[in-house]
Design a protein around this motif. Structure first.
Motif, PDB file in Angstrom:
ATOM      1  N   ALA A  43       0.828  -1.212   0.000  1.00 44.83           N
ATOM      2  CA  ALA A  43       0.000   0.000   0.000  1.00 44.83           C
ATOM      3  C   ALA A  43       0.862   1.262   0.000  1.00 44.83           C
ATOM      4  N   ARG A  44       2.086   1.167   0.551  1.00 45.44           N
ATOM      5  CA  ARG A  44       3.013   2.309   0.563  1.00 45.44           C
ATOM      6  C   ARG A  44       3.799   2.412  -0.748  1.00 45.44           C
ATOM      7  N   GLY A  45       3.577   1.455  -1.670  1.00 50.45           N
ATOM      8  CA  GLY A  45       4.267   1.492  -2.955  1.00 50.45           C
ATOM      9  C   GLY A  45       5.460   0.565  -3.064  1.00 50.45           C
ATOM     10  N   VAL A  46       5.690  -0.267  -2.063  1.00 52.53           N
ATOM     11  CA  VAL A  46       6.794  -1.218  -2.094  1.00 52.53           C
ATOM     12  C   VAL A  46       6.409  -2.398  -2.981  1.00 52.53           C
ATOM     13  N   THR A  47       7.307  -2.806  -3.857  1.00 58.03           N
ATOM     14  CA  THR A  47       7.098  -4.004  -4.667  1.00 58.03           C
ATOM     15  C   THR A  47       7.792  -5.162  -3.969  1.00 58.03           C
ATOM     16  N   ILE A  48       7.050  -6.233  -3.730  1.00 55.11           N
ATOM     17  CA  ILE A  48       7.608  -7.418  -3.070  1.00 55.11           C
ATOM     18  C   ILE A  48       7.500  -8.584  -4.043  1.00 55.11           C
ATOM     19  N   ARG A  49       8.659  -9.119  -4.400  1.00 48.80           N
ATOM     20  CA  ARG A  49       8.702 -10.241  -5.344  1.00 48.80           C
ATOM     21  C   ARG A  49       9.301 -11.456  -4.659  1.00 48.80           C
ATOM     22  N   ARG A  50       8.729 -12.619  -4.963  1.00 52.97           N
ATOM     23  CA  ARG A  50       9.204 -13.895  -4.431  1.00 52.97           C
ATOM     24  C   ARG A  50       9.383 -14.836  -5.614  1.00 52.97           C
ATOM     25  N   ALA A  51      10.544 -15.487  -5.666  1.00 51.89           N
ATOM     26  CA  ALA A  51      10.796 -16.506  -6.680  1.00 51.89           C
ATOM     27  C   ALA A  51      11.157 -17.794  -5.955  1.00 51.89           C
ATOM     28  N   PHE A 136      18.764 -13.042  -8.048  1.00 56.30           N
ATOM     29  CA  PHE A 136      17.304 -12.969  -8.027  1.00 56.30           C
ATOM     30  C   PHE A 136      16.770 -12.547  -9.394  1.00 56.30           C
ATOM     31  N   GLU A 137      17.351 -11.511  -9.978  1.00 60.30           N
ATOM     32  CA  GLU A 137      16.871 -11.027 -11.274  1.00 60.30           C
ATOM     33  C   GLU A 137      17.016 -12.095 -12.358  1.00 60.30           C
ATOM     34  N   ALA A 138      18.109 -12.867 -12.321  1.00 62.71           N
ATOM     35  CA  ALA A 138      18.287 -13.946 -13.303  1.00 62.71           C
ATOM     36  C   ALA A 138      17.198 -15.012 -13.144  1.00 62.71           C
ATOM     37  N   VAL A 139      16.902 -15.366 -11.892  1.00 69.05           N
ATOM     38  CA  VAL A 139      15.837 -16.336 -11.639  1.00 69.05           C
ATOM     39  C   VAL A 139      14.501 -15.750 -12.084  1.00 69.05           C
ATOM     40  N   TRP A 140      14.221 -14.523 -11.695  1.00 70.84           N
ATOM     41  CA  TRP A 140      12.944 -13.874 -12.016  1.00 70.84           C
ATOM     42  C   TRP A 140      12.701 -13.860 -13.527  1.00 70.84           C
ATOM     43  N   ASP A 141      13.745 -13.546 -14.288  1.00 66.52           N
ATOM     44  CA  ASP A 141      13.604 -13.473 -15.743  1.00 66.52           C
ATOM     45  C   ASP A 141      13.243 -14.815 -16.369  1.00 66.52           C
ATOM     46  N   LEU A 142      13.705 -15.909 -15.781  1.00 67.25           N
ATOM     47  CA  LEU A 142      13.428 -17.250 -16.314  1.00 67.25           C
ATOM     48  C   LEU A 142      12.160 -17.879 -15.741  1.00 67.25           C
ATOM     49  N   ALA A 143      11.731 -17.397 -14.601  1.00 68.92           N
ATOM     50  CA  ALA A 143      10.658 -18.054 -13.851  1.00 68.92           C
ATOM     51  C   ALA A 143       9.279 -17.820 -14.476  1.00 68.92           C
ATOM     52  N   ILE A 144       8.343 -18.641 -14.052  1.00 77.29           N
ATOM     53  CA  ILE A 144       6.975 -18.672 -14.572  1.00 77.29           C
ATOM     54  C   ILE A 144       6.051 -18.010 -13.554  1.00 77.29           C
TER      55      ILE A 144
END
Length: 154
Positions: A43-51, A136-144
Protein backbone atom coordinates in the motif's frame (compact mmCIF):
# COMPACT_ATOMS: atom_id res chain seq x y z
CA UNK A 1 13.15 -9.76 -3.24
CA UNK A 2 12.87 -13.21 -1.76
CA UNK A 3 14.53 -16.23 -3.33
CA UNK A 4 13.57 -19.66 -2.03
CA UNK A 5 15.60 -22.66 -3.15
CA UNK A 6 14.45 -25.53 -0.95
CA UNK A 7 11.92 -28.27 -1.59
CA UNK A 8 10.77 -28.51 1.99
CA UNK A 9 11.12 -26.70 5.26
CA UNK A 10 9.05 -26.05 8.33
CA UNK A 11 7.38 -29.42 7.82
CA UNK A 12 5.93 -29.18 11.32
CA UNK A 13 3.82 -26.13 10.34
CA UNK A 14 0.27 -26.85 11.59
CA UNK A 15 -1.19 -25.60 8.30
CA UNK A 16 0.98 -27.99 6.29
CA UNK A 17 0.11 -30.91 8.54
CA UNK A 18 -3.61 -30.11 8.26
CA UNK A 19 -3.32 -29.90 4.47
CA UNK A 20 -1.56 -33.27 4.32
CA UNK A 21 -4.37 -34.80 6.38
CA UNK A 22 -7.11 -33.13 4.32
CA UNK A 23 -8.27 -30.97 7.24
CA UNK A 24 -8.98 -27.22 7.17
CA UNK A 25 -5.81 -25.20 7.65
CA UNK A 26 -5.79 -23.17 10.87
CA UNK A 27 -4.96 -19.48 10.82
CA UNK A 28 -1.65 -18.80 12.54
CA UNK A 29 -0.53 -15.53 14.14
CA UNK A 30 2.62 -15.57 12.01
CA UNK A 31 0.69 -16.02 8.77
CA UNK A 32 -1.73 -13.24 9.60
CA UNK A 33 1.10 -10.89 10.64
CA UNK A 34 2.99 -11.67 7.43
CA UNK A 35 -0.01 -10.85 5.22
CA UNK A 36 -0.66 -7.61 7.13
CA UNK A 37 2.99 -6.54 6.84
CA UNK A 38 3.10 -7.28 3.10
CA UNK A 39 -0.25 -5.56 2.47
CA UNK A 40 0.88 -2.44 4.36
CA UNK A 41 4.18 -2.31 2.49
CA UNK A 42 2.51 -2.74 -0.90
CA UNK A 43 0.00 0.00 0.00
CA UNK A 44 3.01 2.31 0.56
CA UNK A 45 4.27 1.49 -2.95
CA UNK A 46 6.79 -1.22 -2.09
CA UNK A 47 7.10 -4.00 -4.67
CA UNK A 48 7.61 -7.42 -3.07
CA UNK A 49 8.70 -10.24 -5.34
CA UNK A 50 9.20 -13.90 -4.43
CA UNK A 51 10.80 -16.51 -6.68
CA UNK A 52 10.88 -20.19 -5.86
CA UNK A 53 13.31 -22.64 -7.43
CA UNK A 54 11.68 -26.07 -7.19
CA UNK A 55 12.55 -29.63 -8.10
CA UNK A 56 10.10 -31.46 -10.34
CA UNK A 57 8.11 -33.46 -9.69
CA UNK A 58 7.51 -31.22 -6.70
CA UNK A 59 7.56 -32.32 -3.08
CA UNK A 60 4.37 -32.39 -1.03
CA UNK A 61 5.61 -29.28 0.74
CA UNK A 62 5.98 -27.34 -2.55
CA UNK A 63 2.59 -28.60 -3.72
CA UNK A 64 1.14 -27.19 -0.46
CA UNK A 65 2.99 -23.89 -0.92
CA UNK A 66 1.62 -23.63 -4.44
CA UNK A 67 -1.91 -24.33 -3.21
CA UNK A 68 -1.85 -21.43 -0.77
CA UNK A 69 0.17 -18.89 -2.75
CA UNK A 70 -2.79 -17.17 -4.44
CA UNK A 71 -4.76 -16.72 -1.20
CA UNK A 72 -1.76 -16.00 1.02
CA UNK A 73 1.09 -14.32 -0.87
CA UNK A 74 -0.58 -12.86 -3.93
CA UNK A 75 -3.70 -11.73 -2.05
CA UNK A 76 -1.37 -9.77 0.27
CA UNK A 77 0.27 -8.10 -2.73
CA UNK A 78 3.35 -10.19 -3.46
CA UNK A 79 4.36 -11.09 -7.00
CA UNK A 80 5.35 -14.76 -7.17
CA UNK A 81 7.12 -16.82 -9.82
CA UNK A 82 8.30 -20.43 -9.98
CA UNK A 83 11.44 -21.78 -11.66
CA UNK A 84 11.85 -25.52 -12.23
CA UNK A 85 15.31 -26.42 -10.91
CA UNK A 86 16.34 -27.88 -14.29
CA UNK A 87 16.34 -24.31 -15.69
CA UNK A 88 18.57 -22.97 -12.89
CA UNK A 89 21.66 -25.11 -13.56
CA UNK A 90 23.67 -22.38 -15.29
CA UNK A 91 22.76 -19.61 -12.83
CA UNK A 92 25.27 -18.36 -10.23
CA UNK A 93 23.31 -18.59 -6.99
CA UNK A 94 24.17 -17.94 -3.34
CA UNK A 95 24.26 -21.04 -1.16
CA UNK A 96 21.21 -20.13 0.94
CA UNK A 97 17.73 -18.70 0.43
CA UNK A 98 17.58 -14.96 1.04
CA UNK A 99 15.63 -11.73 1.25
CA UNK A 100 17.03 -8.48 -0.20
CA UNK A 101 15.67 -5.30 1.38
CA UNK A 102 15.95 -1.99 -0.49
CA UNK A 103 18.89 -3.36 -2.49
CA UNK A 104 21.12 -2.73 0.54
CA UNK A 105 20.54 -5.49 3.10
CA UNK A 106 20.49 -9.27 2.66
CA UNK A 107 19.06 -11.71 5.17
CA UNK A 108 20.08 -15.30 4.48
CA UNK A 109 17.98 -18.08 6.00
CA UNK A 110 19.95 -21.03 7.31
CA UNK A 111 18.25 -24.43 7.39
CA UNK A 112 19.20 -27.69 9.03
CA UNK A 113 19.01 -31.00 7.20
CA UNK A 114 15.54 -31.54 8.65
CA UNK A 115 14.23 -28.38 6.98
CA UNK A 116 13.97 -26.34 10.17
CA UNK A 117 15.34 -22.80 10.36
CA UNK A 118 18.53 -22.82 12.43
CA UNK A 119 19.45 -19.17 12.04
CA UNK A 120 19.92 -16.13 9.86
CA UNK A 121 22.86 -14.16 8.54
CA UNK A 122 22.65 -10.46 7.70
CA UNK A 123 24.97 -8.44 5.51
CA UNK A 124 25.18 -5.06 3.87
CA UNK A 125 28.40 -6.00 2.07
CA UNK A 126 27.93 -4.40 -1.37
CA UNK A 127 29.43 -7.37 -3.26
CA UNK A 128 27.10 -9.83 -1.51
CA UNK A 129 24.06 -7.60 -2.01
CA UNK A 130 24.93 -7.21 -5.71
CA UNK A 131 25.37 -11.00 -6.06
CA UNK A 132 21.96 -11.64 -4.51
CA UNK A 133 20.21 -8.97 -6.58
CA UNK A 134 21.77 -10.34 -9.79
CA UNK A 135 20.88 -13.92 -8.84
CA UNK A 136 17.30 -12.97 -8.03
CA UNK A 137 16.87 -11.03 -11.27
CA UNK A 138 18.29 -13.95 -13.30
CA UNK A 139 15.84 -16.34 -11.64
CA UNK A 140 12.94 -13.87 -12.02
CA UNK A 141 13.60 -13.47 -15.74
CA UNK A 142 13.43 -17.25 -16.31
CA UNK A 143 10.66 -18.05 -13.85
CA UNK A 144 6.98 -18.67 -14.57
CA UNK A 145 4.25 -16.45 -13.13
CA UNK A 146 2.26 -18.20 -10.42
CA UNK A 147 -0.97 -18.23 -12.41
CA UNK A 148 0.80 -19.99 -15.29
CA UNK A 149 2.68 -22.61 -13.25
CA UNK A 150 1.11 -25.96 -12.45
CA UNK A 151 3.30 -28.30 -10.42
CA UNK A 152 3.67 -31.57 -12.33
CA UNK A 153 2.26 -34.65 -10.66
CA UNK A 154 4.71 -37.24 -9.39
Amino acid sequence: MHLEMHDQHLVTDPRYLAWKEGRPQPETPGGKAFRETVSEAVARGVTIRRARIVSEPVSDYVRWEHSLTADHNIAAGELVRWLPRAFASALPLPGNPFWVFNRRLVRFSLFGGDGQVVGHQFTEDRAVVDLCVAAFEAVWDLAIDHEDYSPPAA
